[in-house]
Design a protein around this motif. Structure first.
Motif, mmCIF file in Angstrom:
data_model
loop_
_atom_site.group_PDB
_atom_site.id
_atom_site.type_symbol
_atom_site.label_atom_id
_atom_site.label_comp_id
_atom_site.label_asym_id
_atom_site.label_seq_id
_atom_site.Cartn_x
_atom_site.Cartn_y
_atom_site.Cartn_z
ATOM 1 N N GLU A 1 0.827 -1.208 0.000
ATOM 2 C CA GLU A 1 0.000 0.000 0.000
ATOM 3 C C GLU A 1 0.863 1.261 0.000
ATOM 4 O O GLU A 1 0.480 2.278 -0.586
ATOM 5 N N ALA A 2 2.003 1.208 0.651
ATOM 6 C CA ALA A 2 2.927 2.345 0.601
ATOM 7 C C ALA A 2 3.432 2.562 -0.819
ATOM 8 O O ALA A 2 3.558 3.704 -1.285
ATOM 9 N N ASP A 3 3.721 1.473 -1.527
ATOM 10 C CA ASP A 3 4.133 1.588 -2.927
ATOM 11 C C ASP A 3 3.011 2.189 -3.772
ATOM 12 O O ASP A 3 3.271 3.016 -4.664
ATOM 13 N N ALA A 4 1.778 1.768 -3.481
ATOM 14 C CA ALA A 4 0.640 2.301 -4.231
ATOM 15 C C ALA A 4 0.458 3.793 -3.965
ATOM 16 O O ALA A 4 0.177 4.570 -4.884
ATOM 17 N N ARG A 5 0.616 4.202 -2.707
ATOM 18 C CA ARG A 5 0.486 5.623 -2.384
ATOM 19 C C ARG A 5 1.587 6.441 -3.053
ATOM 20 O O ARG A 5 1.338 7.546 -3.557
ATOM 21 N N GLN A 6 2.789 5.907 -3.050
ATOM 22 C CA GLN A 6 3.897 6.609 -3.693
ATOM 23 C C GLN A 6 3.664 6.730 -5.195
ATOM 24 O O GLN A 6 3.935 7.778 -5.808
ATOM 25 N N PHE A 7 3.144 5.668 -5.792
ATOM 26 C CA PHE A 7 2.849 5.713 -7.226
ATOM 27 C C PHE A 7 1.752 6.728 -7.519
ATOM 28 O O PHE A 7 1.834 7.486 -8.495
ATOM 29 N N ALA A 8 0.711 6.779 -6.660
ATOM 30 C CA ALA A 8 -0.368 7.748 -6.858
ATOM 31 C C ALA A 8 0.136 9.178 -6.694
ATOM 32 O O ALA A 8 -0.283 10.086 -7.417
ATOM 33 N N THR A 9 1.040 9.380 -5.742
ATOM 34 C CA THR A 9 1.597 10.715 -5.537
ATOM 35 C C THR A 9 2.396 11.168 -6.752
ATOM 36 O O THR A 9 2.293 12.323 -7.192
ATOM 37 N N ARG A 10 3.180 10.266 -7.303
ATOM 38 C CA ARG A 10 3.949 10.619 -8.504
ATOM 39 C C ARG A 10 3.032 10.850 -9.694
ATOM 40 O O ARG A 10 3.251 11.773 -10.489
ATOM 41 N N ALA A 11 1.996 10.031 -9.799
ATOM 42 C CA ALA A 11 1.075 10.169 -10.934
ATOM 43 C C ALA A 11 0.285 11.461 -10.860
ATOM 44 O O ALA A 11 -0.146 11.985 -11.893
ATOM 45 N N SER A 12 0.090 11.991 -9.650
ATOM 46 C CA SER A 12 -0.677 13.225 -9.517
ATOM 47 C C SER A 12 0.015 14.405 -10.189
ATOM 48 O O SER A 12 -0.640 15.400 -10.517
ATOM 49 N N TRP A 13 1.320 14.303 -10.419
ATOM 50 C CA TRP A 13 2.037 15.366 -11.114
ATOM 51 C C TRP A 13 1.838 15.287 -12.621
ATOM 52 O O TRP A 13 2.122 16.256 -13.338
#
Length: 482
Positions: free
Chosen positions: A356-368
């Motif tokens: 889930e931490a990996d998923a959150r990090q991926f979502a944070t990067r994708a938000s840019w």
């Protein structure tokens, strides 16, 4: 020029049936989304009420047995409320998850966590046992306010402002503006600001209505309103980017439509597909089978190994009456599996948290990459619905479950029968309801701000460049005519 552009756009809106219909349709769809969100929250609260009623019924049943002097129901002779295992069963303490005031705005988010979890000794806190694990947009055909804000706000701005720039150049109005004002970019900027203001009024209306229906406080309401208005202003800048160089209305419509398709449809869909492939796992099948295999492997362990593992986990048990005896007292062997159970649970939970931490990090990067992704991530966190909130609640449940297993083992190792007072203390000391506190808003907010500034700066650059090109073209025409 804004003082001239705003009345001009308002008059155009009132005369244009398409524009006024778009504004009214946006508000109506937003109102429907708010109503669907309120129904979602009502279902959530109904599930909590059912859990509370079930708990009260179980506690009342156990209290009746205590008052009558019976160890349990007559048709279940193996039930003995003087033992911790059965006191835990009848206490039926639920770990509940209260909805936030803005939970309804993200009713379409996929959230696999339940709203209430019963602390039973054989329960699995990591099981997908939510009362709603499917996206309501698929199940009932409804949309939520997050969808309205991310997908329909750009379309509203497009409908209201697609003629800006392209119509002026088609009908040579830009030349009249240059004659009167000396430049055309100020007029185009003022018109886009006026259109953005009209759209922002509609956006603010639905956001304030959602906050009022949910009973949100000032901070949550201001966050929702600020995010939504920032997103609206961002798309005003992107509209100006298109209007700055569109020679005709058709070209402007195509350009804005292509921009909306890429940012709101293609990029989010691609990111979702990549994210699912990299971070998602089949918890319903693979993890369940793995958990069962680990459970059966624990049963094959030697009894002495299980006891030593339990003492290593809870060293205070060795100081209790059962721990001071040379032989383990009868009836305690079933509790020796608790250490292995907790070890398996913590290993699975740790793996899930990492995923889930990996998923959150991926979502944070994708938000840019895309403003709709950034706004969706931010609003889900504000609403307390979505992957982050579900993960936090699951951690809360695992902690409460671990404490409950520890209580059962300690009470069993005292070798003393439990009474009604112990039962009432167990019920009273149940875990507090879980309440999500919005976190992680800085990154998506920063992404929206960067997009907003970049869009407007690039639009101004295009306006200046287009106006210079037009000026050079006009000078060339005058030279040829002379």
């Amino acid at each position: 020029m804004l003082s001239l552009a705003l009345p001009f756009e308002l008059r155009s809106l009132l005369r244009n049936r398409v524009g006024i219909t778009a504004v009214l349709a946006y508000i109506v769809i937003g109102s429907v989304a708010i109503a669907m969100g309120a129904r979602h929250v009502s279902a959530w609260e109904h599930a909590l009420d059912e859990a509370k009623q079930a708990q009260e019924a179980s506690v009342a049943e156990a209290s009746g047995y205590f008052e009558s002097g019976k160890p349990g129901p007559e048709d279940r002779s193996w039930v003995d409320l003087s033992k911790p295992r059965w006191q835990n069963e009848y206490a039926a303490t639920r770990v509940v998850r209260d909805p936030g005031p803005l939970a309804g705005i993200a009713a379409g988010s996929i959230d696999p966590a339940p709203v209430a979890f019963q602390l039973r000794s054989r329960a699995d806190p990591l099981a997908v046992a939510g009362y709603r694990i499917e996206n309501p947009e698929v199940a009932s055909g409804s949309v939520d306010l997050v969808f309205v804000l991310t997908m329909l706000t750009p379309l509203l701005i497009g409908v209201l402002g697609l003629e800006i720039g392209g119509r002026d150049r088609e009908e040579r109005i830009d030349r009249l503006v240059i004659v009167q004002a000396g430049e055309v970019r100020g007029w185009l900027v003022a018109r886009v600001v006026a259109v953005t203001t009209i759209a922002s009024t509609a956006v603010a209306t639905v956001c304030l209505a959602a906050a009022l229906v949910g009973g949100a406080g000032f901070s949550a309401s201001a966050t929702l309103l600020g995010m939504a208005l920032g997103y609206t202003i961002l798309w005003g800048g992107l509209l100006l980017v298109v209007a700055a160089g569109a020679p005709t209305v058709r070209v402007g419509a195509f350009g804005f439509g292509a921009l909306w398709t890429v940012l709101c449809v293609l990029l989010p869909a691609t990111v979702a597909e990549i994210g699912v492939g990299r971070t998602a796992a089949d918890f319903a099948i693979g993890e369940t089978l793995d958990a069962r295999a680990q459970q059966w492997s624990a049963y094959d362990q030697d009894a002495e190994v299980r006891v030593q593992a339990l003492y290593a986990r809870f060293p205070e048990l060795q100081e209790l009456p059962a721990g001071l005896e040379e032989m383990l007292a009868p009836g305690l062997s079933r509790h020796t599996y608790k250490a292995s159970q907790l070890e398996r649970l913590e290993a699975r939970h740790s793996a899930r948290l990492q995923q889930e931490a990996d998923a959150r990090q991926f979502a944070t990067r994708a938000s840019w990459l895309s403003p709709p992704i950034a706004l969706t991530v931010a609003l889900e966190r504000v609403a307390g619905v979505g992957p982050e909130a579900a993960s936090a609640y699951r951690s809360h449940v695992v902690e409460a479950f671990t404490d409950r297993l520890h209580w059962i083992v300690v009470q069993a190792w005292t070798l003393e029968p439990l009474d009604q007072g112990t039962f009432e203390d167990l019920v009273a000391e149940g875990p507090a309801p879980f309440r999500w506190r919005p976190i992680g808003l800085a990154s998506p907010a920063a992404a929206l701000l960067v997009w907003l500034l970049a869009g407007w700066l690039f639009a101004m650059f295009r306006l200046v460049r287009t106006e210079r090109r037009f000026g050079m073209g006009a000078e060339t025409s005058r030279d040829r005519s002379s």
